[in-house]
Write an enzyme that holds these catalytic residues in place. Structure first.
Site, PDB file in Angstrom:
ATOM      1  CE  LYS A 178      -5.126  -7.230  -5.418  1.00 27.06           C
ATOM      2  NZ  LYS A 178      -5.148  -6.580  -4.017  1.00 27.06           N
TER       3      LYS A 178
ATOM      4  CD  GLN B  31      -6.531  -7.063  -0.817  1.00 28.61           C
ATOM      5  OE1 GLN B  31      -5.868  -7.778  -1.686  1.00 28.61           O
ATOM      6  NE2 GLN B  31      -6.897  -5.987  -0.999  1.00 28.61           N
TER       7      GLN B  31
ATOM      8  CG  ASP C 260       0.230  -4.250  -3.257  1.00 30.46           C
ATOM      9  OD1 ASP C 260      -0.099  -4.168  -4.556  1.00 30.46           O
ATOM     10  OD2 ASP C 260      -0.423  -4.622  -2.404  1.00 30.46           O
TER      11      ASP C 260
END
Ligand code: NAP
Length: 280
Positions: free
Chosen positions: A50, A93, A116
Protein backbone atom coordinates in the site's frame (compact mmCIF):
# COMPACT_ATOMS: atom_id res chain seq x y z
CA UNK A 1 -5.64 -16.93 -30.95
CA UNK A 2 -6.55 -14.15 -28.55
CA UNK A 3 -5.22 -14.46 -25.01
CA UNK A 4 -7.68 -15.79 -22.47
CA UNK A 5 -5.85 -14.17 -19.59
CA UNK A 6 -7.44 -11.32 -17.68
CA UNK A 7 -4.24 -9.47 -16.91
CA UNK A 8 -4.84 -7.66 -13.63
CA UNK A 9 -1.21 -6.69 -13.39
CA UNK A 10 -1.34 -4.81 -16.68
CA UNK A 11 -4.73 -3.20 -15.96
CA UNK A 12 -3.58 -2.12 -12.49
CA UNK A 13 -0.54 -0.44 -14.05
CA UNK A 14 -2.79 1.47 -16.47
CA UNK A 15 -5.03 2.60 -13.60
CA UNK A 16 -2.00 3.62 -11.50
CA UNK A 17 -0.91 5.94 -14.33
CA UNK A 18 -4.44 7.35 -14.62
CA UNK A 19 -4.60 7.99 -10.86
CA UNK A 20 -1.10 9.54 -10.78
CA UNK A 21 -2.18 11.97 -13.49
CA UNK A 22 -5.39 12.75 -11.61
CA UNK A 23 -3.59 13.40 -8.30
CA UNK A 24 -1.06 15.69 -10.02
CA UNK A 25 -3.98 17.98 -10.94
CA UNK A 26 -5.50 18.15 -7.43
CA UNK A 27 -4.95 21.22 -5.24
CA UNK A 28 -3.61 19.15 -2.33
CA UNK A 29 -2.35 15.61 -2.08
CA UNK A 30 -4.95 13.19 -0.63
CA UNK A 31 -3.88 11.49 2.60
CA UNK A 32 -4.30 7.83 3.55
CA UNK A 33 -3.70 6.60 7.10
CA UNK A 34 -3.11 2.88 7.61
CA UNK A 35 -3.46 1.58 11.18
CA UNK A 36 -1.89 -1.73 12.16
CA UNK A 37 -1.68 -3.54 15.48
CA UNK A 38 0.58 -6.44 16.44
CA UNK A 39 2.92 -8.56 14.44
CA UNK A 40 1.12 -10.28 11.56
CA UNK A 41 3.67 -11.19 8.86
CA UNK A 42 1.18 -11.17 5.95
CA UNK A 43 -0.13 -7.77 7.09
CA UNK A 44 3.39 -6.35 6.91
CA UNK A 45 3.58 -7.37 3.25
CA UNK A 46 0.17 -5.83 2.46
CA UNK A 47 0.99 -2.60 4.33
CA UNK A 48 4.27 -2.35 2.38
CA UNK A 49 2.42 -2.77 -0.95
CA UNK A 50 0.00 0.00 0.00
CA UNK A 51 2.81 2.38 0.91
CA UNK A 52 4.63 1.71 -2.36
CA UNK A 53 1.49 2.24 -4.46
CA UNK A 54 0.50 5.43 -2.57
CA UNK A 55 4.00 6.89 -3.00
CA UNK A 56 3.94 6.13 -6.72
CA UNK A 57 0.57 7.79 -7.26
CA UNK A 58 1.42 10.81 -5.09
CA UNK A 59 -0.91 10.07 -2.17
CA UNK A 60 0.38 11.06 1.30
CA UNK A 61 0.82 7.86 3.23
CA UNK A 62 0.90 7.64 7.02
CA UNK A 63 1.33 4.43 8.97
CA UNK A 64 0.22 4.29 12.60
CA UNK A 65 1.53 1.12 14.20
CA UNK A 66 0.81 -0.12 17.71
CA UNK A 67 2.48 -3.20 19.17
CA UNK A 68 -0.48 -3.44 21.52
CA UNK A 69 -3.46 -1.16 22.19
CA UNK A 70 -6.84 -1.45 23.93
CA UNK A 71 -9.97 -1.23 21.78
CA UNK A 72 -11.17 2.03 23.41
CA UNK A 73 -7.82 3.73 22.96
CA UNK A 74 -7.68 2.69 19.30
CA UNK A 75 -11.19 4.01 18.74
CA UNK A 76 -10.09 7.34 20.26
CA UNK A 77 -7.16 7.45 17.82
CA UNK A 78 -9.54 6.73 14.94
CA UNK A 79 -11.85 9.48 16.16
CA UNK A 80 -8.99 11.99 16.04
CA UNK A 81 -8.38 10.99 12.41
CA UNK A 82 -12.13 11.17 11.68
CA UNK A 83 -12.08 14.83 12.77
CA UNK A 84 -8.80 15.72 11.03
CA UNK A 85 -9.67 17.51 7.77
CA UNK A 86 -6.30 16.71 6.26
CA UNK A 87 -7.05 12.95 6.39
CA UNK A 88 -9.09 11.50 3.51
CA UNK A 89 -8.89 7.75 4.04
CA UNK A 90 -8.47 5.52 7.09
CA UNK A 91 -7.98 1.78 7.06
CA UNK A 92 -7.46 -0.69 9.87
CA UNK A 93 -5.26 -3.51 8.64
CA UNK A 94 -7.03 -6.82 9.35
CA UNK A 95 -6.81 -9.23 11.04
CA UNK A 96 -6.36 -7.46 14.37
CA UNK A 97 -4.81 -9.49 17.21
CA UNK A 98 -7.11 -12.03 18.85
CA UNK A 99 -9.48 -10.55 21.42
CA UNK A 100 -9.88 -7.17 19.69
CA UNK A 101 -13.37 -6.25 18.49
CA UNK A 102 -12.75 -5.79 14.75
CA UNK A 103 -16.37 -4.96 13.94
CA UNK A 104 -16.62 -2.22 16.56
CA UNK A 105 -13.24 -0.76 15.62
CA UNK A 106 -13.84 -0.75 11.86
CA UNK A 107 -17.29 0.77 12.35
CA UNK A 108 -15.79 3.67 14.30
CA UNK A 109 -14.38 5.02 11.00
CA UNK A 110 -16.68 7.69 9.50
CA UNK A 111 -18.28 6.53 6.27
CA UNK A 112 -16.60 9.28 4.19
CA UNK A 113 -13.12 7.99 5.15
CA UNK A 114 -13.91 4.26 5.12
CA UNK A 115 -11.77 3.54 2.04
CA UNK A 116 -11.94 -0.23 2.60
CA UNK A 117 -15.73 0.04 2.32
CA UNK A 118 -16.16 -2.22 5.34
CA UNK A 119 -18.38 -0.19 7.66
CA UNK A 120 -22.03 -1.16 8.05
CA UNK A 121 -22.92 2.27 6.67
CA UNK A 122 -21.14 1.76 3.35
CA UNK A 123 -22.35 -1.86 3.13
CA UNK A 124 -25.92 -0.56 3.58
CA UNK A 125 -25.46 2.09 0.91
CA UNK A 126 -24.19 -0.57 -1.51
CA UNK A 127 -27.21 -2.75 -0.73
CA UNK A 128 -29.41 0.21 -1.67
CA UNK A 129 -27.42 0.95 -4.85
CA UNK A 130 -26.42 4.36 -3.46
CA UNK A 131 -23.06 6.04 -4.08
CA UNK A 132 -20.57 4.70 -1.54
CA UNK A 133 -17.03 3.53 -0.92
CA UNK A 134 -16.87 -0.11 -2.07
CA UNK A 135 -14.65 -2.91 -0.75
CA UNK A 136 -11.49 -2.89 -2.88
CA UNK A 137 -11.30 -6.51 -4.14
CA UNK A 138 -14.84 -6.73 -5.56
CA UNK A 139 -14.47 -3.18 -6.88
CA UNK A 140 -11.31 -4.32 -8.70
CA UNK A 141 -13.15 -7.31 -10.17
CA UNK A 142 -15.91 -5.01 -11.50
CA UNK A 143 -13.20 -2.88 -13.14
CA UNK A 144 -11.74 -6.01 -14.80
CA UNK A 145 -15.20 -6.92 -16.14
CA UNK A 146 -15.49 -3.42 -17.57
CA UNK A 147 -12.06 -3.32 -19.17
CA UNK A 148 -12.42 -6.84 -20.66
CA UNK A 149 -15.97 -6.07 -21.89
CA UNK A 150 -17.55 -8.91 -19.89
CA UNK A 151 -21.30 -8.38 -20.15
CA UNK A 152 -23.05 -8.86 -16.78
CA UNK A 153 -26.64 -7.93 -17.55
CA UNK A 154 -28.82 -11.02 -17.44
CA UNK A 155 -25.83 -13.38 -17.05
CA UNK A 156 -25.72 -16.09 -14.40
CA UNK A 157 -22.85 -15.34 -12.03
CA UNK A 158 -21.94 -17.86 -9.36
CA UNK A 159 -19.95 -16.43 -6.43
CA UNK A 160 -18.34 -18.86 -3.98
CA UNK A 161 -17.58 -17.33 -0.58
CA UNK A 162 -19.76 -15.07 1.59
CA UNK A 163 -17.23 -12.91 3.46
CA UNK A 164 -17.94 -9.27 4.28
CA UNK A 165 -14.69 -8.42 2.48
CA UNK A 166 -15.27 -10.21 -0.84
CA UNK A 167 -18.28 -12.48 -1.40
CA UNK A 168 -21.14 -10.34 -0.08
CA UNK A 169 -20.11 -6.98 -1.62
CA UNK A 170 -19.36 -8.88 -4.87
CA UNK A 171 -22.90 -10.26 -4.85
CA UNK A 172 -24.40 -6.79 -4.34
CA UNK A 173 -22.28 -5.16 -7.05
CA UNK A 174 -23.30 -7.88 -9.49
CA UNK A 175 -27.00 -7.61 -8.62
CA UNK A 176 -26.74 -3.83 -9.04
CA UNK A 177 -25.25 -4.51 -12.49
CA UNK A 178 -28.31 -6.62 -13.43
CA UNK A 179 -26.62 -10.02 -13.22
CA UNK A 180 -28.44 -13.05 -11.83
CA UNK A 181 -26.40 -14.16 -8.84
CA UNK A 182 -26.07 -17.44 -6.96
CA UNK A 183 -24.02 -17.16 -3.77
CA UNK A 184 -22.43 -20.38 -2.51
CA UNK A 185 -20.54 -21.24 0.69
CA UNK A 186 -19.30 -24.20 2.69
CA UNK A 187 -22.83 -25.49 3.41
CA UNK A 188 -23.95 -25.38 -0.24
CA UNK A 189 -25.08 -28.78 -1.52
CA UNK A 190 -24.18 -30.04 -4.99
CA UNK A 191 -21.76 -27.20 -5.59
CA UNK A 192 -20.49 -28.77 -8.81
CA UNK A 193 -23.98 -28.75 -10.33
CA UNK A 194 -24.23 -25.01 -9.63
CA UNK A 195 -20.74 -24.02 -10.81
CA UNK A 196 -21.28 -25.90 -14.08
CA UNK A 197 -24.22 -23.58 -14.83
CA UNK A 198 -22.22 -20.38 -14.34
CA UNK A 199 -21.59 -18.00 -17.23
CA UNK A 200 -19.18 -16.29 -14.84
CA UNK A 201 -17.65 -17.94 -11.78
CA UNK A 202 -16.08 -15.85 -8.97
CA UNK A 203 -14.18 -17.98 -6.46
CA UNK A 204 -13.17 -16.57 -3.04
CA UNK A 205 -12.66 -19.54 -0.76
CA UNK A 206 -9.00 -19.78 0.25
CA UNK A 207 -8.34 -23.42 -0.75
CA UNK A 208 -5.64 -24.23 -3.29
CA UNK A 209 -6.98 -25.57 -6.62
CA UNK A 210 -10.43 -26.27 -5.16
CA UNK A 211 -12.15 -25.63 -8.50
CA UNK A 212 -11.25 -28.39 -10.93
CA UNK A 213 -11.78 -28.74 -14.68
CA UNK A 214 -14.98 -30.76 -14.35
CA UNK A 215 -16.58 -28.04 -12.21
CA UNK A 216 -16.51 -25.27 -14.83
CA UNK A 217 -18.70 -24.62 -17.83
CA UNK A 218 -17.05 -24.55 -21.26
CA UNK A 219 -16.72 -20.97 -22.49
CA UNK A 220 -17.24 -19.38 -19.08
CA UNK A 221 -15.34 -16.52 -17.42
CA UNK A 222 -13.39 -17.43 -14.27
CA UNK A 223 -12.33 -14.95 -11.58
CA UNK A 224 -9.98 -16.46 -9.01
CA UNK A 225 -9.71 -14.38 -5.84
CA UNK A 226 -7.92 -17.00 -3.75
CA UNK A 227 -4.40 -16.46 -2.47
CA UNK A 228 -2.91 -19.63 -1.03
CA UNK A 229 0.74 -19.74 0.01
CA UNK A 230 2.35 -23.16 -0.35
CA UNK A 231 6.08 -23.93 -0.33
CA UNK A 232 6.90 -20.28 -0.92
CA UNK A 233 4.64 -20.04 -4.00
CA UNK A 234 1.21 -18.49 -4.53
CA UNK A 235 -1.73 -20.54 -5.79
CA UNK A 236 -5.30 -19.64 -6.59
CA UNK A 237 -8.52 -21.45 -5.67
CA UNK A 238 -8.81 -22.61 -9.29
CA UNK A 239 -6.71 -25.36 -10.91
CA UNK A 240 -5.62 -22.85 -13.57
CA UNK A 241 -3.49 -25.12 -15.79
CA UNK A 242 -6.20 -27.74 -16.23
CA UNK A 243 -9.10 -25.30 -16.51
CA UNK A 244 -7.45 -22.87 -18.94
CA UNK A 245 -8.32 -24.44 -22.31
CA UNK A 246 -11.97 -24.98 -21.34
CA UNK A 247 -12.84 -21.36 -20.49
CA UNK A 248 -13.19 -18.06 -22.34
CA UNK A 249 -11.36 -15.79 -19.89
CA UNK A 250 -9.54 -16.42 -16.62
CA UNK A 251 -7.53 -14.48 -14.02
CA UNK A 252 -4.14 -15.98 -13.10
CA UNK A 253 -2.74 -16.13 -9.56
CA UNK A 254 -0.58 -14.18 -9.06
CA UNK A 255 -1.22 -11.32 -11.49
CA UNK A 256 -5.03 -11.34 -11.67
CA UNK A 257 -7.26 -9.96 -8.93
CA UNK A 258 -4.48 -9.26 -6.40
CA UNK A 259 -2.82 -6.26 -8.09
CA UNK A 260 -6.25 -4.64 -8.61
CA UNK A 261 -7.07 -4.57 -4.89
CA UNK A 262 -4.35 -2.15 -3.82
CA UNK A 263 -4.94 0.18 -6.76
CA UNK A 264 -8.69 0.30 -6.00
CA UNK A 265 -7.80 1.37 -2.46
CA UNK A 266 -5.97 4.36 -3.94
CA UNK A 267 -8.97 5.09 -6.16
CA UNK A 268 -11.17 5.08 -3.06
CA UNK A 269 -8.82 7.55 -1.31
CA UNK A 270 -9.12 9.90 -4.30
CA UNK A 271 -12.93 9.47 -4.37
CA UNK A 272 -13.00 10.25 -0.68
CA UNK A 273 -10.88 13.39 -1.25
CA UNK A 274 -13.21 14.50 -4.04
CA UNK A 275 -16.29 13.93 -1.86
CA UNK A 276 -14.72 16.03 0.92
CA UNK A 277 -13.60 18.86 -1.38
CA UNK A 278 -16.21 19.02 -4.11
CA UNK A 279 -19.15 17.36 -2.41
CA UNK A 280 -19.14 14.96 -5.41
P1 NAP B 1 -13.05 -16.07 4.27
O1 NAP B 1 -13.57 -14.95 5.09
O2 NAP B 1 -12.27 -17.15 4.93
O3 NAP B 1 -14.27 -16.72 3.47
C1 NAP B 1 -14.14 -17.90 2.76
C2 NAP B 1 -15.47 -18.30 2.22
O4 NAP B 1 -15.31 -19.51 1.52
C3 NAP B 1 -16.53 -18.56 3.30
O5 NAP B 1 -17.75 -17.94 2.96
C4 NAP B 1 -16.67 -20.08 3.33
O6 NAP B 1 -17.98 -20.54 3.63
C5 NAP B 1 -16.34 -20.42 1.88
N1 NAP B 1 -15.88 -21.81 1.79
C6 NAP B 1 -14.93 -22.42 2.53
N2 NAP B 1 -14.81 -23.70 2.18
C7 NAP B 1 -15.72 -23.93 1.20
C8 NAP B 1 -16.12 -25.05 0.45
N3 NAP B 1 -15.54 -26.24 0.63
N4 NAP B 1 -17.09 -24.90 -0.47
C9 NAP B 1 -17.69 -23.72 -0.65
N5 NAP B 1 -17.37 -22.58 0.03
C10 NAP B 1 -16.40 -22.71 0.94
O7 NAP B 1 -12.09 -15.54 3.12
P2 NAP B 1 -12.06 -14.16 2.24
O8 NAP B 1 -11.52 -13.07 3.06
O9 NAP B 1 -13.34 -13.96 1.53
O10 NAP B 1 -10.94 -14.58 1.19
C11 NAP B 1 -11.07 -15.70 0.34
C12 NAP B 1 -9.76 -15.93 -0.41
O11 NAP B 1 -9.47 -14.78 -1.18
C13 NAP B 1 -8.54 -16.14 0.49
O12 NAP B 1 -7.64 -17.01 -0.17
C14 NAP B 1 -7.92 -14.75 0.57
O13 NAP B 1 -6.53 -14.80 0.83
C15 NAP B 1 -8.21 -14.25 -0.81
N6 NAP B 1 -8.29 -12.79 -0.91
C16 NAP B 1 -7.63 -12.23 -1.95
C17 NAP B 1 -7.68 -10.87 -2.15
C18 NAP B 1 -7.00 -10.29 -3.32
O14 NAP B 1 -6.72 -9.11 -3.35
N7 NAP B 1 -6.72 -11.09 -4.35
C19 NAP B 1 -8.42 -10.06 -1.27
C20 NAP B 1 -9.11 -10.67 -0.22
C21 NAP B 1 -9.05 -12.03 -0.06
P3 NAP B 1 -18.66 -20.33 5.09
O15 NAP B 1 -19.10 -18.90 5.10
O16 NAP B 1 -19.77 -21.29 5.09
O17 NAP B 1 -17.59 -20.63 6.10
Amino acid sequence: MMSKIIDGKMVSKEIKEELKEKVSKLKNKPTLVVISVGDNEASKVYVGQKEKCANYIGINYQHLHFDKIEDDKLIKEIDKLNKDNSVNGIIVQLPLPKGMNETKIVNSIVKEKDVDGLTYYNAGLLLNKEKCLVSCTPKGIMELFKRYHVELKGRHVVVIGRSILVGKPMMNLLINADATVTLCHSKTENLEKITKKADILVVAIGKKHFITRDMVRRGSVIIDVGINRCDGKLYGDVDYDNVYDKVKLITPVPGGVGPMTVVMLMQNVIESYEMMHNGK
